[in-house]
Write a protein that holds these residues in place. Structure first.
Motif, PDB file in Angstrom:
ATOM      1  N   THR A   1       1.063  -1.035   0.263  1.00 46.27           N
ATOM      2  CA  THR A   1       0.142   0.057   0.286  1.00 46.27           C
ATOM      3  C   THR A   1       1.153   1.314   0.311  1.00 46.27           C
ATOM      4  O   THR A   1       1.568   1.211   0.589  1.00 46.27           O
ATOM      5  N   THR A   2       1.297   2.380  -0.742  1.00 52.48           N
ATOM      6  CA  THR A   2       1.717   3.258  -1.409  1.00 52.48           C
ATOM      7  C   THR A   2       0.621   4.930  -0.996  1.00 52.48           C
ATOM      8  O   THR A   2       0.097   4.895  -1.689  1.00 52.48           O
ATOM      9  N   LEU A   3       1.003   5.687   0.511  1.00 51.09           N
ATOM     10  CA  LEU A   3       0.082   6.819   0.217  1.00 51.09           C
ATOM     11  C   LEU A   3       1.348   7.721  -0.665  1.00 51.09           C
ATOM     12  O   LEU A   3       2.615   8.137   0.162  1.00 51.09           O
ATOM     13  N   VAL A   4       0.980   8.380  -1.496  1.00 50.71           N
ATOM     14  CA  VAL A   4       1.182   9.453  -2.001  1.00 50.71           C
ATOM     15  C   VAL A   4       1.350  10.736  -1.078  1.00 50.71           C
ATOM     16  O   VAL A   4       0.223  11.149  -0.771  1.00 50.71           O
ATOM     17  N   GLY A   5       2.835  10.991  -1.351  1.00 47.58           N
ATOM     18  CA  GLY A   5       2.462  12.330  -0.517  1.00 47.58           C
ATOM     19  C   GLY A   5       2.312  13.733  -0.696  1.00 47.58           C
ATOM     20  O   GLY A   5       2.561  14.120  -1.846  1.00 47.58           O
ATOM     21  N   ALA A   6       1.671  14.142   0.370  1.00 45.19           N
ATOM     22  CA  ALA A   6       1.870  15.969   0.228  1.00 45.19           C
ATOM     23  C   ALA A   6       2.100  16.236   0.940  1.00 45.19           C
ATOM     24  O   ALA A   6       3.178  17.020   0.937  1.00 45.19           O
ATOM     25  N   ALA A   7       1.895  16.763   2.822  1.00 43.50           N
ATOM     26  CA  ALA A   7       1.754  17.546   3.238  1.00 43.50           C
ATOM     27  C   ALA A   7       2.936  16.510   3.906  1.00 43.50           C
ATOM     28  O   ALA A   7       3.860  16.781   4.617  1.00 43.50           O
TER      29      ALA A   7
END
Length: 249
Positions: A148-154
């Motif tokens: 599971t990849t969570l693509v960063g914003a903040a």
């Protein structure tokens, strides 16, 4: 690596069906069936992560676009009232997913490699000229690899790997009825689990008997599994129409 893994599992499935059959009876005639099928399923995957729950839902058309590879097949052996069955599913696919903590992450993706091998010993508890009812017990093994990849914003991009293998004990039942010499219907149910996992499935089909060797079936199948992880709980479900061809000898 995949070819070696799939070959080993398919070989084990065939060996299980044939060797278990020999264990049930030493004399009498055994009959065998090999089934190849296509399952046009929708897919749902839910997994807990340190950042929250991630959900992915794929329709069959979406799954085709994101499918890297799939394999499906089943074998069965019977002698009188006794039978053994084995069924193998393999999926390798990726999907866009809902994003937890949207201010921190702009996107989420799940890459999955899923192998499911079910095996049963059955006994024909009731039979007439045009119907049969089997009961059975067995196991279902899962080999699950989720990235599971969570693509960063903040927040920075994160990838969480969940690799889980387990076996659920099962009870099963199958009902089959001949409508006439050529057509028949089948209903199959199983369920089981442990304290850390559980799974169940239902399959309903209508079939056509071309001759003594060949049968063709179509219907609907649902399979669901839930298991505990280091971060909480994960689950998957597959549902949709199914078409298959069986060769008996």
């Amino acid at each position: 690596m995949f070819a070696e893994r799939l070959t080993r599992i398919v070989g084990s499935s065939l060996l299980l069906a044939l060797s278990c059959g020999a264990a049930f009876a030493q004399d009498g005639d055994w009959s065998y069936g090999i089934t190849a099928y296509g399952w046009f399923n929708d897919t749902g995957i839910t997994t807990d992560t340190p950042q929250g729950e991630v959900d992915a839902e794929l329709s069959f058309s979406d799954a085709l676009d994101n499918l890297d590879f799939a394999f499906m097949g089943a074998v069965e052996a019977r002698n009188g009232p006794w039978g053994v069955m084995s069924d193998l599913l393999y999926f390798k696919l990726s999907a866009e997913a809902s994003t937890p903590r949207r201010l921190l992450f702009s996107d989420a993706q799940i890459e999955s490699e899923i192998t499911v091998l079910s095996a049963y010993a059955t006994y024909r508890a009731y039979e007439t000229a045009n119907m049969a009812f089997d009961v059975g017990a067995g196991v279902r093994g899962f080999w699950i690899d989720l990235d599971t990849t969570l693509v960063g914003a903040a927040a920075p991009t994160q990838t969480i790997n969940q690799d889980k293998n387990w076996v659920d004990p099962l009870i099963a039942a199958r009902f089959r009825m001949d409508f006439n010499e050529k057509t028949f219907g089948t209903l199959f149910l199983d369920a089981g689990g442990t304290g850390d996992s559980r799974s169940w499935q239902a399959l309903a089909t209508v079939g056509y008997r071309l001759n003594e060797q060949w049968e063709f079936q179509g219907g609907y199948r649902y399979l669901e599994a839930t298991w505990d992880t280091d971060f909480g709980e994960s689950s998957m479900d597959f549902s949709g129409p199914i078409l298959g061809a069986t060769y008996r000898f």
